[in-house]
Design a protein around this motif. Structure first.
Motif, mmCIF file in Angstrom:
data_model
loop_
_atom_site.group_PDB
_atom_site.id
_atom_site.type_symbol
_atom_site.label_atom_id
_atom_site.label_comp_id
_atom_site.label_asym_id
_atom_site.label_seq_id
_atom_site.Cartn_x
_atom_site.Cartn_y
_atom_site.Cartn_z
ATOM 1 N N ALA A 54 9.428 -9.675 17.983
ATOM 2 C CA ALA A 54 9.898 -9.824 19.365
ATOM 3 C C ALA A 54 10.394 -8.496 19.926
ATOM 4 O O ALA A 54 10.131 -8.158 21.083
ATOM 5 C CB ALA A 54 11.014 -10.866 19.424
ATOM 6 N N LEU A 55 11.090 -7.723 19.106
ATOM 7 C CA LEU A 55 11.602 -6.429 19.556
ATOM 8 C C LEU A 55 10.462 -5.460 19.871
ATOM 9 O O LEU A 55 10.487 -4.773 20.894
ATOM 10 C CB LEU A 55 12.528 -5.838 18.491
ATOM 11 N N ILE A 56 9.428 -5.427 19.039
ATOM 12 C CA ILE A 56 8.274 -4.559 19.295
ATOM 13 C C ILE A 56 7.506 -5.042 20.524
ATOM 14 O O ILE A 56 7.047 -4.236 21.338
ATOM 15 C CB ILE A 56 7.372 -4.464 18.047
ATOM 16 N N GLY A 57 7.403 -6.355 20.698
ATOM 17 C CA GLY A 57 6.771 -6.891 21.901
ATOM 18 C C GLY A 57 7.525 -6.488 23.155
ATOM 19 O O GLY A 57 6.926 -6.132 24.177
ATOM 20 N N TYR A 58 8.847 -6.530 23.089
ATOM 21 C CA TYR A 58 9.660 -6.093 24.231
ATOM 22 C C TYR A 58 9.452 -4.600 24.499
ATOM 23 O O TYR A 58 9.301 -4.187 25.640
ATOM 24 C CB TYR A 58 11.138 -6.393 23.973
ATOM 25 N N TRP A 59 9.435 -3.796 23.453
ATOM 26 C CA TRP A 59 9.198 -2.349 23.581
ATOM 27 C C TRP A 59 7.862 -2.105 24.281
ATOM 28 O O TRP A 59 7.770 -1.281 25.192
ATOM 29 C CB TRP A 59 9.208 -1.704 22.202
ATOM 30 N N HIS A 60 6.830 -2.839 23.859
ATOM 31 C CA HIS A 60 5.499 -2.707 24.451
ATOM 32 C C HIS A 60 5.544 -3.066 25.937
ATOM 33 O O HIS A 60 5.002 -2.346 26.779
ATOM 34 C CB HIS A 60 4.522 -3.613 23.705
ATOM 35 N N TRP A 61 6.190 -4.195 26.266
ATOM 36 C CA TRP A 61 6.298 -4.626 27.657
ATOM 37 C C TRP A 61 7.121 -3.631 28.481
ATOM 38 O O TRP A 61 6.739 -3.257 29.589
ATOM 39 C CB TRP A 61 6.939 -6.016 27.708
ATOM 40 N N LEU A 62 8.256 -3.198 27.947
ATOM 41 C CA LEU A 62 9.156 -2.286 28.666
ATOM 42 C C LEU A 62 8.461 -0.989 29.058
ATOM 43 O O LEU A 62 8.627 -0.489 30.166
ATOM 44 C CB LEU A 62 10.383 -1.979 27.805
ATOM 45 N N HIS A 63 7.653 -0.452 28.159
ATOM 46 C CA HIS A 63 6.971 0.822 28.410
ATOM 47 C C HIS A 63 5.526 0.641 28.841
ATOM 48 O O HIS A 63 4.766 1.600 28.867
ATOM 49 C CB HIS A 63 7.061 1.710 27.157
ATOM 50 N N ARG A 64 5.178 -0.602 29.174
ATOM 51 C CA ARG A 64 3.844 -0.933 29.694
ATOM 52 C C ARG A 64 2.713 -0.413 28.799
ATOM 53 O O ARG A 64 1.690 0.068 29.288
ATOM 54 C CB ARG A 64 3.696 -0.431 31.119
ATOM 55 N N GLY A 65 2.944 -0.473 27.487
ATOM 56 C CA GLY A 65 1.919 -0.088 26.527
ATOM 57 C C GLY A 65 1.769 1.405 26.298
ATOM 58 O O GLY A 65 0.987 1.822 25.449
ATOM 59 N N ARG A 66 2.510 2.222 27.036
ATOM 60 C CA ARG A 66 2.364 3.673 26.902
ATOM 61 C C ARG A 66 3.044 4.229 25.648
ATOM 62 O O ARG A 66 2.751 5.352 25.254
ATOM 63 C CB ARG A 66 2.927 4.373 28.137
ATOM 64 N N ARG A 67 3.947 3.455 25.040
ATOM 65 C CA ARG A 67 4.670 3.959 23.867
ATOM 66 C C ARG A 67 4.466 3.059 22.651
ATOM 67 O O ARG A 67 5.314 2.952 21.793
ATOM 68 C CB ARG A 67 6.149 4.116 24.198
ATOM 69 N N THR A 68 3.308 2.417 22.619
ATOM 70 C CA THR A 68 2.902 1.648 21.454
ATOM 71 C C THR A 68 1.458 1.992 21.123
ATOM 72 O O THR A 68 0.721 2.503 21.969
ATOM 73 C CB THR A 68 3.007 0.125 21.688
ATOM 74 N N GLN A 69 1.092 1.739 19.885
ATOM 75 C CA GLN A 69 -0.273 1.997 19.458
ATOM 76 C C GLN A 69 -0.811 0.756 18.772
ATOM 77 O O GLN A 69 -0.113 0.133 17.958
ATOM 78 C CB GLN A 69 -0.317 3.178 18.490
ATOM 79 N N LEU A 70 -2.029 0.377 19.098
ATOM 80 C CA LEU A 70 -2.683 -0.755 18.489
ATOM 81 C C LEU A 70 -3.531 -0.244 17.332
ATOM 82 O O LEU A 70 -4.409 0.598 17.532
ATOM 83 C CB LEU A 70 -3.560 -1.465 19.526
ATOM 84 N N LEU A 71 -3.247 -0.718 16.132
ATOM 85 C CA LEU A 71 -4.019 -0.325 14.952
ATOM 86 C C LEU A 71 -4.872 -1.505 14.515
ATOM 87 O O LEU A 71 -4.353 -2.604 14.316
ATOM 88 C CB LEU A 71 -3.078 0.084 13.809
ATOM 89 N N GLY A 72 -6.169 -1.307 14.383
ATOM 90 C CA GLY A 72 -7.088 -2.370 14.009
ATOM 91 C C GLY A 72 -7.869 -2.867 15.208
ATOM 92 O O GLY A 72 -7.961 -2.187 16.229
ATOM 93 N N ASP A 73 -8.433 -4.073 15.083
ATOM 94 C CA ASP A 73 -9.206 -4.655 16.176
ATOM 95 C C ASP A 73 -9.117 -6.179 16.134
ATOM 96 O O ASP A 73 -8.601 -6.755 15.179
ATOM 97 C CB ASP A 73 -10.667 -4.197 16.128
ATOM 98 N N ALA A 74 -9.624 -6.808 17.170
ATOM 99 C CA ALA A 74 -9.525 -8.263 17.297
ATOM 100 C C ALA A 74 -10.370 -8.994 16.254
ATOM 101 O O ALA A 74 -10.075 -10.143 15.914
ATOM 102 C CB ALA A 74 -9.938 -8.690 18.701
ATOM 103 N N THR A 75 -11.386 -8.354 15.720
ATOM 104 C CA THR A 75 -12.259 -9.001 14.741
ATOM 105 C C THR A 75 -11.619 -9.038 13.352
ATOM 106 O O THR A 75 -11.599 -10.076 12.698
ATOM 107 C CB THR A 75 -13.618 -8.264 14.665
#
Length: 84
Positions: A54-75
């Protein structure tokens, strides 16, 4: 639940919020402090994992994805990690 521009993550079953951000800084509740200091059990691990997700999700939302990195893929699966 987001209130007045601050963060408030609520526990299940109407418990006290685990984390509040009333004036620009985060405050950890007594319940969360006890959880983070508790001896390991599967239940403690699950609750701690849920809190950090939840905290990382909030961080992602707060910074509009600019300060998070997605590792991997949907598959094959992915994880969202915060960046400084």
């Amino acid at each position: 639940m987001l209130l007045d521009g601050g963060l408030e993550l609520e526990c299940a079953a109407g418990r006290s919020p685990a984390l509040r951000r009333p004036r620009g800084q985060l405050e950890v509740s007594a319940e969360l402090s006890r959880l983070l200091g508790a001896p390991w059990t599967k239940n403690v691990e699950d609750q701690t994992d849920a809190f950090f997700c939840a905290l990382i999700g909030y961080w992602h939302w707060l910074h509009r994805g600019r300060r998070t990195q997605l590792l991997g893929d949907a598959t094959t699966g992915f994880i969202l990690v915060p960046r400084p």
